[in-house]
Design a protein around this motif. Sequence first.
Motif, PDB file in Angstrom:
ATOM      1  N   ARG A   1       0.818  -1.222   0.000  1.00 10.97           N
ATOM      2  CA  ARG A   1       0.000   0.000   0.000  1.00 10.97           C
ATOM      3  C   ARG A   1       0.851   1.271   0.000  1.00 10.97           C
ATOM      4  NH1 ARG A   1      -4.462  -2.156   4.148  1.00 10.97           N
ATOM      5  NH2 ARG A   1      -5.215  -0.002   4.223  1.00 10.97           N
ATOM      6  N   LEU A   2       2.135   1.133   0.315  1.00  8.27           N
ATOM      7  CA  LEU A   2       3.045   2.271   0.173  1.00  8.27           C
ATOM      8  C   LEU A   2       3.681   2.282  -1.221  1.00  8.27           C
ATOM      9  CD1 LEU A   2       4.945   2.122   3.602  1.00  8.27           C
ATOM     10  CD2 LEU A   2       2.724   3.139   3.084  1.00  8.27           C
ATOM     11  N   ALA A   3       3.345   1.270  -2.021  1.00  7.18           N
ATOM     12  CA  ALA A   3       3.915   1.108  -3.369  1.00  7.18           C
ATOM     13  C   ALA A   3       5.438   0.973  -3.319  1.00  7.18           C
ATOM     14  CB  ALA A   3       3.485   2.246  -4.285  1.00  7.18           C
ATOM     15  N   ILE A   4       5.931   0.312  -2.283  1.00  6.81           N
ATOM     16  CA  ILE A   4       7.376   0.095  -2.131  1.00  6.81           C
ATOM     17  C   ILE A   4       7.676  -1.386  -2.374  1.00  6.81           C
ATOM     18  CG2 ILE A   4       9.339   0.127  -0.520  1.00  6.81           C
ATOM     19  CD1 ILE A   4       8.397   2.911  -1.134  1.00  6.81           C
ATOM     20  N   PRO A   5       8.428  -1.696  -3.435  1.00  3.39           N
ATOM     21  CA  PRO A   5       8.784  -3.104  -3.682  1.00  3.39           C
ATOM     22  C   PRO A   5       9.859  -3.547  -2.701  1.00  3.39           C
ATOM     23  CG  PRO A   5       9.491  -1.656  -5.491  1.00  3.39           C
ATOM     24  CD  PRO A   5       9.021  -0.775  -4.384  1.00  3.39           C
ATOM     25  N   VAL A   6       9.755  -4.773  -2.213  1.00  2.00           N
ATOM     26  CA  VAL A   6      10.790  -5.300  -1.324  1.00  2.00           C
ATOM     27  C   VAL A   6      11.152  -6.725  -1.736  1.00  2.00           C
ATOM     28  CG1 VAL A   6      10.063  -3.933   0.688  1.00  2.00           C
ATOM     29  CG2 VAL A   6       9.154  -6.254   0.390  1.00  2.00           C
ATOM     30  N   ILE A   7      12.336  -7.130  -1.341  1.00  2.00           N
ATOM     31  CA  ILE A   7      12.735  -8.537  -1.453  1.00  2.00           C
ATOM     32  C   ILE A   7      12.801  -9.076  -0.029  1.00  2.00           C
ATOM     33  CG2 ILE A   7      14.476 -10.162  -2.291  1.00  2.00           C
ATOM     34  CD1 ILE A   7      15.681  -7.904  -3.907  1.00  2.00           C
ATOM     35  N   TRP A   8      12.174 -10.207   0.207  1.00  2.00           N
ATOM     36  CA  TRP A   8      12.252 -10.827   1.530  1.00  2.00           C
ATOM     37  C   TRP A   8      13.465 -11.740   1.588  1.00  2.00           C
ATOM     38  CZ3 TRP A   8       9.650  -9.737   5.897  1.00  2.00           C
ATOM     39  CH2 TRP A   8       8.526  -8.911   5.771  1.00  2.00           C
ATOM     40  N   ILE A   9      14.343 -11.461   2.509  1.00  2.59           N
ATOM     41  CA  ILE A   9      15.602 -12.193   2.579  1.00  2.59           C
ATOM     42  C   ILE A   9      15.759 -12.901   3.933  1.00  2.59           C
ATOM     43  CG2 ILE A   9      18.134 -11.925   2.567  1.00  2.59           C
ATOM     44  CD1 ILE A   9      17.827  -9.669   0.562  1.00  2.59           C
TER      45      ILE A   9
ATOM     46  N   VAL B   1      -4.470  18.289 -11.675  1.00  2.00           N
ATOM     47  CA  VAL B   1      -3.096  18.043 -12.122  1.00  2.00           C
ATOM     48  C   VAL B   1      -2.478  16.943 -11.255  1.00  2.00           C
ATOM     49  CG1 VAL B   1      -0.875  19.109 -12.652  1.00  2.00           C
ATOM     50  CG2 VAL B   1      -2.952  20.522 -12.594  1.00  2.00           C
ATOM     51  N   ARG B   2      -2.054  15.879 -11.903  1.00  2.00           N
ATOM     52  CA  ARG B   2      -1.450  14.754 -11.168  1.00  2.00           C
ATOM     53  C   ARG B   2      -0.012  15.058 -10.782  1.00  2.00           C
ATOM     54  NH1 ARG B   2      -3.016   9.042 -13.986  1.00  2.00           N
ATOM     55  NH2 ARG B   2      -1.068   8.468 -12.910  1.00  2.00           N
ATOM     56  N   ARG B   3       0.342  14.757  -9.538  1.00  2.00           N
ATOM     57  CA  ARG B   3       1.717  14.968  -9.082  1.00  2.00           C
ATOM     58  C   ARG B   3       2.674  13.974  -9.720  1.00  2.00           C
ATOM     59  NH1 ARG B   3       6.161  15.496  -8.539  1.00  2.00           N
ATOM     60  NH2 ARG B   3       7.456  15.960  -6.710  1.00  2.00           N
ATOM     61  N   ASP B   4       2.205  12.733  -9.926  1.00  2.00           N
ATOM     62  CA  ASP B   4       3.131  11.692 -10.398  1.00  2.00           C
ATOM     63  C   ASP B   4       3.509  11.879 -11.866  1.00  2.00           C
ATOM     64  OD1 ASP B   4       0.471  11.013 -11.074  1.00  2.00           O
ATOM     65  OD2 ASP B   4       0.980   8.876 -11.233  1.00  2.00           O
ATOM     66  N   THR B   5       2.557  12.335 -12.698  1.00  3.51           N
ATOM     67  CA  THR B   5       2.839  12.451 -14.131  1.00  3.51           C
ATOM     68  C   THR B   5       2.832  13.894 -14.613  1.00  3.51           C
ATOM     69  OG1 THR B   5       0.480  12.291 -14.627  1.00  3.51           O
ATOM     70  CG2 THR B   5       1.728  10.219 -14.631  1.00  3.51           C
ATOM     71  N   GLY B   6       2.239  14.792 -13.829  1.00  6.67           N
ATOM     72  CA  GLY B   6       2.131  16.182 -14.255  1.00  6.67           C
ATOM     73  C   GLY B   6       0.985  16.420 -15.234  1.00  6.67           C
ATOM     74  N   LYS B   7       0.249  15.352 -15.574  1.00  4.90           N
ATOM     75  CA  LYS B   7      -0.845  15.484 -16.552  1.00  4.90           C
ATOM     76  C   LYS B   7      -1.990  16.324 -16.012  1.00  4.90           C
ATOM     77  CE  LYS B   7      -0.174  11.395 -19.365  1.00  4.90           C
ATOM     78  NZ  LYS B   7      -0.361   9.953 -19.221  1.00  4.90           N
ATOM     79  N   LYS B   8      -2.547  17.158 -16.905  1.00  4.39           N
ATOM     80  CA  LYS B   8      -3.657  18.033 -16.542  1.00  4.39           C
ATOM     81  C   LYS B   8      -4.935  17.535 -17.183  1.00  4.39           C
ATOM     82  CE  LYS B   8      -1.092  22.298 -15.923  1.00  4.39           C
ATOM     83  NZ  LYS B   8      -1.302  23.740 -15.869  1.00  4.39           N
ATOM     84  N   GLU B   9      -6.045  17.829 -16.504  1.00  2.90           N
ATOM     85  CA  GLU B   9      -7.320  17.329 -17.015  1.00  2.90           C
ATOM     86  C   GLU B   9      -8.435  18.221 -16.485  1.00  2.90           C
ATOM     87  OE1 GLU B   9      -7.599  13.136 -16.118  1.00  2.90           O
ATOM     88  OE2 GLU B   9      -9.786  13.258 -15.997  1.00  2.90           O
ATOM     89  N   PHE B  10      -9.242  18.770 -17.399  1.00  2.00           N
ATOM     90  CA  PHE B  10     -10.376  19.571 -16.954  1.00  2.00           C
ATOM     91  C   PHE B  10     -11.531  18.648 -16.583  1.00  2.00           C
ATOM     92  CE2 PHE B  10     -14.467  21.504 -17.703  1.00  2.00           C
ATOM     93  CZ  PHE B  10     -14.388  22.606 -16.864  1.00  2.00           C
ATOM     94  N   VAL B  11     -12.170  18.914 -15.431  1.00  2.00           N
ATOM     95  CA  VAL B  11     -13.295  18.077 -14.989  1.00  2.00           C
ATOM     96  C   VAL B  11     -14.417  18.988 -14.513  1.00  2.00           C
ATOM     97  CG1 VAL B  11     -14.014  16.220 -13.412  1.00  2.00           C
ATOM     98  CG2 VAL B  11     -11.648  16.292 -14.227  1.00  2.00           C
ATOM     99  N   LYS B  12     -15.646  18.673 -14.924  1.00  4.33           N
ATOM    100  CA  LYS B  12     -16.832  19.434 -14.486  1.00  4.33           C
ATOM    101  C   LYS B  12     -17.015  19.262 -12.969  1.00  4.33           C
ATOM    102  CE  LYS B  12     -19.182  20.738 -18.363  1.00  4.33           C
ATOM    103  NZ  LYS B  12     -19.703  22.099 -18.611  1.00  4.33           N
TER     104      LYS B  12
ATOM    105  N   ASN C   1       0.155   3.578 -11.070  1.00  2.33           N
ATOM    106  CA  ASN C   1       1.336   4.084 -11.783  1.00  2.33           C
ATOM    107  C   ASN C   1       2.567   4.110 -10.876  1.00  2.33           C
ATOM    108  OD1 ASN C   1       2.809   5.401 -13.958  1.00  2.33           O
ATOM    109  ND2 ASN C   1       2.675   7.252 -12.679  1.00  2.33           N
ATOM    110  N   MET C   2       2.364   4.539  -9.620  1.00  3.37           N
ATOM    111  CA  MET C   2       3.492   4.589  -8.685  1.00  3.37           C
ATOM    112  C   MET C   2       4.032   3.187  -8.416  1.00  3.37           C
ATOM    113  SD  MET C   2       2.310   7.541  -5.958  1.00  3.37           S
ATOM    114  CE  MET C   2       3.839   7.438  -5.013  1.00  3.37           C
ATOM    115  N   THR C   3       3.096   2.236  -8.287  1.00  4.72           N
ATOM    116  CA  THR C   3       3.494   0.847  -8.054  1.00  4.72           C
ATOM    117  C   THR C   3       4.306   0.317  -9.238  1.00  4.72           C
ATOM    118  OG1 THR C   3       1.509   0.495  -6.743  1.00  4.72           O
ATOM    119  CG2 THR C   3       2.611  -1.485  -7.554  1.00  4.72           C
ATOM    120  N   ASP C   4       3.813   0.583 -10.456  1.00  6.73           N
ATOM    121  CA  ASP C   4       4.500   0.101 -11.657  1.00  6.73           C
ATOM    122  C   ASP C   4       5.885   0.737 -11.804  1.00  6.73           C
ATOM    123  OD1 ASP C   4       2.283  -1.388 -12.145  1.00  6.73           O
ATOM    124  OD2 ASP C   4       1.468  -0.078 -13.714  1.00  6.73           O
ATOM    125  N   CYS C   5       5.941   2.047 -11.628  1.00  2.78           N
ATOM    126  CA  CYS C   5       7.230   2.748 -11.758  1.00  2.78           C
ATOM    127  C   CYS C   5       8.234   2.214 -10.744  1.00  2.78           C
ATOM    128  CB  CYS C   5       7.069   4.241 -11.499  1.00  2.78           C
ATOM    129  SG  CYS C   5       6.241   5.102 -12.812  1.00  2.78           S
TER     130      CYS C   5
END
Lengths: 475, 475
Positions: free
Chosen positions: A191-199, A362-373, A391-395
């Motif tokens: 849920r923090l979108a942080i990948p880990v390896i369990w060792i 305006v999204r912080r992760d991508t900077g994309k803008k979008e007008f919404v009613k 997107n954060m998880t994938d990146c």
Amino acid sequence: MQDRPKEKVLPPKADFSAWYHELIRRTLVDQRVPMTGFLVYKPLGYELFLNCMHILEDELAKTGHKKCYFPTLIPEHLLKREEHHIAGFSNEVFWVTHGGESKLEEKAALRPTSETIMYEMLKLWIRSWRDLPLKIHQSCSVFRYETKHTRPLIRDREILWNEAHTNHATAKEAAAQIDVGIKIYSELFRRLAIPVIWIDVVAGVFAGAEAAVEPYTIFPEGRVLEMGSVNNLGQRFSRVFDVKFKTEDGRDEYVYQTCYGVSERPLAAIVAVHGDDKGLVLPPEIAPTQAVIVPIPYEANKKKILNGARALKEKLKGFRIELDDREQITPGEKFYEWEMAGVPVRIEIGPKDLEKGGATLVRRDTGKKEFVKTDKIAARLEQMFVEIFKNMTDCAKRYHDSKIKAVKSIEDVKKAVTSDMLAQLAWCGELECAAKIEKAVDTPFIGKDHYQTTKGKCVGCGKPAKFLGYVGKMY
Amino acid sequence: MQDRPKEKVLPPKADFSAWYHELIRRTLVDQRVPMTGFLVYKPLGYELFLNCMHILEDELAKTGHKKCYFPTLIPEHLLKREEHHIAGFSNEVFWVTHGGESKLEEKAALRPTSETIMYEMLKLWIRSWRDLPLKIHQSCSVFRYETKHTRPLIRDREILWNEAHTNHATAKEAAAQIDVGIKIYSELFRRLAIPVIWIDVVAGVFAGAEAAVEPYTIFPEGRVLEMGSVNNLGQRFSRVFDVKFKTEDGRDEYVYQTCYGVSERPLAAIVAVHGDDKGLVLPPEIAPTQAVIVPIPYEANKKKILNGARALKEKLKGFRIELDDREQITPGEKFYEWEMAGVPVRIEIGPKDLEKGGATLVRRDTGKKEFVKTDKIAARLEQMFVEIFKNMTDCAKRYHDSKIKAVKSIEDVKKAVTSDMLAQLAWCGELECAAKIEKAVDTPFIGKDHYQTTKGKCVGCGKPAKFLGYVGKMY
């Protein structure tokens, strides 16, 4: 309380250490306390930390862990009772020796962790198999007089953490609980979108544990960060602390114990993994402010725009929303501040938006803008949070995978670690082989993958390997 | 983890001290840690405490206080900087002197309160009138090496509390903030159904404060308990810690400060004011378990009844509900345990209830039973919680009023305090008069009512009085 942008320009993320320190100072913590290794958590930092902890505490509650609180001070005789434990902590314990002007009869440690004081009480609480399993946890500060170089949110002398402690009737149940602990922490990191390896760690197991599994994440500078620890204590502590129970058939038996902890380090990982040249990027679920409304008024329509912004804030009260209506700074300066603070979505309301009956998201992760009613903003925001998290998880996953290098020779291990990668290699399982590799590349052999195995040949001895080992620089 | 009822019978509440200690040990805390004055909070005690703190923290957030976290350790030079402050705390500070085997360069105090370390940082955070008001708070442990007799939840050496600190541009704003602090705490106590008197304290003002207002509640044995403290610090600390700001017209000025704190003592008040011979009685809003379902099965219909109980739990999931389906103890034993734990409503499902399509709701505060059809239980429970809270508030108020004795002579003050009452008297406002009364009855003159005044004659000197003073035994 946020410092003004004019002070200093944030270094680029490529200059990782400078970027990290300047960014967290501007947003999360203040290190300027006159004591090395101690931090002040500023409102954003502390709320972000608590939001992470709430996820963890909810998962602990769902799996039957009860929340308690044990004293900060541990009398010396308790701390010293388990020999491996005190051997592991004796160099890094803060000691309280005086109360007022008087010397205490017995000095007391600031808890470096709470096993010893908890188990002294569990001895009184556990009587029969009916009391088992008994699972408790607490969120508190622990203290370690670190002699290594301290680093904010990575190696502090006062550590904010959660520690869970479980007690079981059989070794099998305790082993199953290890999986539960791993699952709880995995859910947090997911849920923090942080990948880990369990060792499965090879050396440096928690002082007093029989075995430890630890989640690691990789930082941009190629070092790995241990993000927690899940430990099987077996009967080591229960024998020393006399934590016994009557079995169903009337025998006396020592309980089997596990413990696991996670500290403020996930904050460091959130900064390091998701952050960019503009500052923090926070997953919407834990962002203290999920969206900020910034009105962009001109003198002619100032009042109208402000009213529109206020009405929108009211409409969005199911989210954690801020309206930045400060007059003394420009919208541009506001953008800069909120971007640095990692707010997932900025909602701009300017004259054109007002005219069209909506706002620009305006999204912080991508900077994309979008007008919404206007009447669609709440629903769109909800959806956008899902998209941002995805997107954060994938990146983060792509970035993480790019930092792991599968290698087949000691020479390649060396190459990987010197180019800021984590080396992944086949390993036969022999400690001598691990030591040999470690020595040859002058970099720690961390341990073996808890889940994945391999069929390759051991990089150390060339014999058939079972395990996937990791060698990398550590914090 | 709750001890079994068979252990020991709870003494009657009339035997207050024995009742109090046995009840809290069985339910809230465990004192058997090998360190005087330190407690373990068991799950019920800790959750109850956190539920109180959540009310407080919500009120603080609503009034613009930001949550932070400052270090537990305070270097000696900071603690010593304000002379009244260190004079007030020097006898009761725990000192950390060593890290591992090494002596620290400068010893550090375990915070007895956080002014000194906070204000050292505020000096860096506050620059201009634009940064004011600045209001922060933190929930943490503070430590006092109490030389007085310790009592669990009343006088502990590790105190769990919340402390708020505010900074203002003018003395007038700081004074207004004192009212806000009082209002926040009053709201907390209202929701705990604990009546308090707000007293302007005459002696024993917080170390470093210019003035203090404190809420007191009266315990059955006639002693009053200070439940918190709201302090006007004026510019005392800001001058010493150099917390300055640029005024709007460009001058340098020290900030005006207030601070207020409330600890775990409300738990003691909840026990003492609401509890009865059967145990705790908890207000529904803060009760960790709001209702418990107890199935009363006979062999013939065991399965049916258990299924009914489970289905009911599912229906009530908007509340904090427990289903007690343990097989090893009888319904009677369960009643005993849950009553002791103060659960507001017990829901019994027996064969007759099942037949009639409902369950029997039993109130903890009055013991009244009421059959309710299944599909009406959620609504009835909601309503019942309101009724319980109202009844608890009324009972507590009647009890509280019955413990205050308006008196007109020093002799009557003496009579009141020896019969376990709080004496309320007309007072001219002169400290000598207060000292004279205090000496004559050998009981503290606590202070004057923050709200009420009087037109009577001063009990000390006979001159016209303005104030309503209080004399009573204190914890």
